[in-house]
Write a protein that holds these residues in place. Sequence first.
Motif, PDB file in Angstrom:
ATOM      1  N   VAL A 108     -34.892  60.636   8.301  1.00 29.32           N
ATOM      2  CA  VAL A 108     -36.159  59.906   8.338  1.00 29.32           C
ATOM      3  C   VAL A 108     -35.820  58.425   8.452  1.00 29.32           C
ATOM      4  O   VAL A 108     -35.167  57.853   7.580  1.00 29.32           O
ATOM      5  N   TYR A 109     -36.242  57.824   9.547  1.00 28.86           N
ATOM      6  CA  TYR A 109     -36.002  56.404   9.765  1.00 28.86           C
ATOM      7  C   TYR A 109     -37.146  55.616   9.154  1.00 28.86           C
ATOM      8  O   TYR A 109     -38.305  55.874   9.429  1.00 28.86           O
ATOM      9  N   LYS A 110     -36.805  54.640   8.305  1.00 28.25           N
ATOM     10  CA  LYS A 110     -37.801  53.870   7.582  1.00 28.25           C
ATOM     11  C   LYS A 110     -37.667  52.391   7.922  1.00 28.25           C
ATOM     12  O   LYS A 110     -36.558  51.923   8.217  1.00 28.25           O
ATOM     13  N   PRO A 111     -38.775  51.657   7.852  1.00 29.71           N
ATOM     14  CA  PRO A 111     -38.687  50.207   8.036  1.00 29.71           C
ATOM     15  C   PRO A 111     -37.766  49.600   6.986  1.00 29.71           C
ATOM     16  O   PRO A 111     -37.776  49.999   5.820  1.00 29.71           O
ATOM     17  N   ALA A 170     -41.729  52.421  12.243  1.00 33.67           N
ATOM     18  CA  ALA A 170     -41.362  53.791  12.603  1.00 33.67           C
ATOM     19  C   ALA A 170     -42.660  54.570  12.736  1.00 33.67           C
ATOM     20  O   ALA A 170     -43.456  54.604  11.799  1.00 33.67           O
ATOM     21  N   GLY A 208     -43.263  59.923  12.514  1.00 31.11           N
ATOM     22  CA  GLY A 208     -42.329  60.712  11.709  1.00 31.11           C
ATOM     23  C   GLY A 208     -41.201  61.342  12.503  1.00 31.11           C
ATOM     24  O   GLY A 208     -40.357  60.657  13.053  1.00 31.11           O
ATOM     25  N   ILE A 225     -39.079  54.266  17.088  1.00 24.92           N
ATOM     26  CA  ILE A 225     -38.752  53.220  16.134  1.00 24.92           C
ATOM     27  C   ILE A 225     -38.720  51.894  16.895  1.00 24.92           C
ATOM     28  O   ILE A 225     -38.309  51.852  18.055  1.00 24.92           O
ATOM     29  N   GLU A 260     -29.464  50.325   4.251  1.00 23.08           N
ATOM     30  CA  GLU A 260     -30.872  50.573   3.991  1.00 23.08           C
ATOM     31  C   GLU A 260     -31.376  49.555   2.978  1.00 23.08           C
ATOM     32  O   GLU A 260     -30.851  49.462   1.877  1.00 23.08           O
ATOM     33  N   GLU A 290     -34.542  47.861   0.705  1.00 26.16           N
ATOM     34  CA  GLU A 290     -35.752  48.327   0.035  1.00 26.16           C
ATOM     35  C   GLU A 290     -36.927  47.466   0.480  1.00 26.16           C
ATOM     36  O   GLU A 290     -36.871  46.235   0.414  1.00 26.16           O
ATOM     37  N   ALA A 301     -45.174  49.336   5.096  1.00 32.68           N
ATOM     38  CA  ALA A 301     -44.948  50.364   6.110  1.00 32.68           C
ATOM     39  C   ALA A 301     -44.506  49.750   7.429  1.00 32.68           C
ATOM     40  O   ALA A 301     -43.754  50.357   8.181  1.00 32.68           O
ATOM     41  N   LYS A 302     -44.980  48.550   7.730  1.00 32.44           N
ATOM     42  CA  LYS A 302     -44.606  47.856   8.965  1.00 32.44           C
ATOM     43  C   LYS A 302     -44.136  46.452   8.577  1.00 32.44           C
ATOM     44  O   LYS A 302     -44.794  45.760   7.818  1.00 32.44           O
TER      45      LYS A 302
END
Length: 110
Positions: free
Chosen positions: A8-11, A44, A47, A54, A84, A86, A90-91
Amino acid sequence: MAETQTIVYKPGMVVRVHQKIKEFNTKGEEKERIQIYEGTIIAAKHGDEAGATITVRKVSDGVGVEKIYPIHSPVIAQIEIVRELETHRAKLHFMRDPDFKRKMKDKKKK
């Protein structure tokens, strides 16, 4: 049965995207090479669906550059996670504007 793990790629993630580039030399022969683009994911979307994308941003020579990559495209050879960070959003579009925090404080004062 082997289960495939999906990442799962996250901002906030800093990633290296390995993209296949097709080029033609002077003789007309086609060559393929891999170009690496390293930056921070600022968005991202969708999902792990077929159309998941992304948005990766980096600053090159003082100019911000953003690219949108489809995750499941055959052009993308590999996406490796460098680190990664923290985040609480979300964007991360505020990374486009360096004075974002100052502007938000000024809005609250008014």
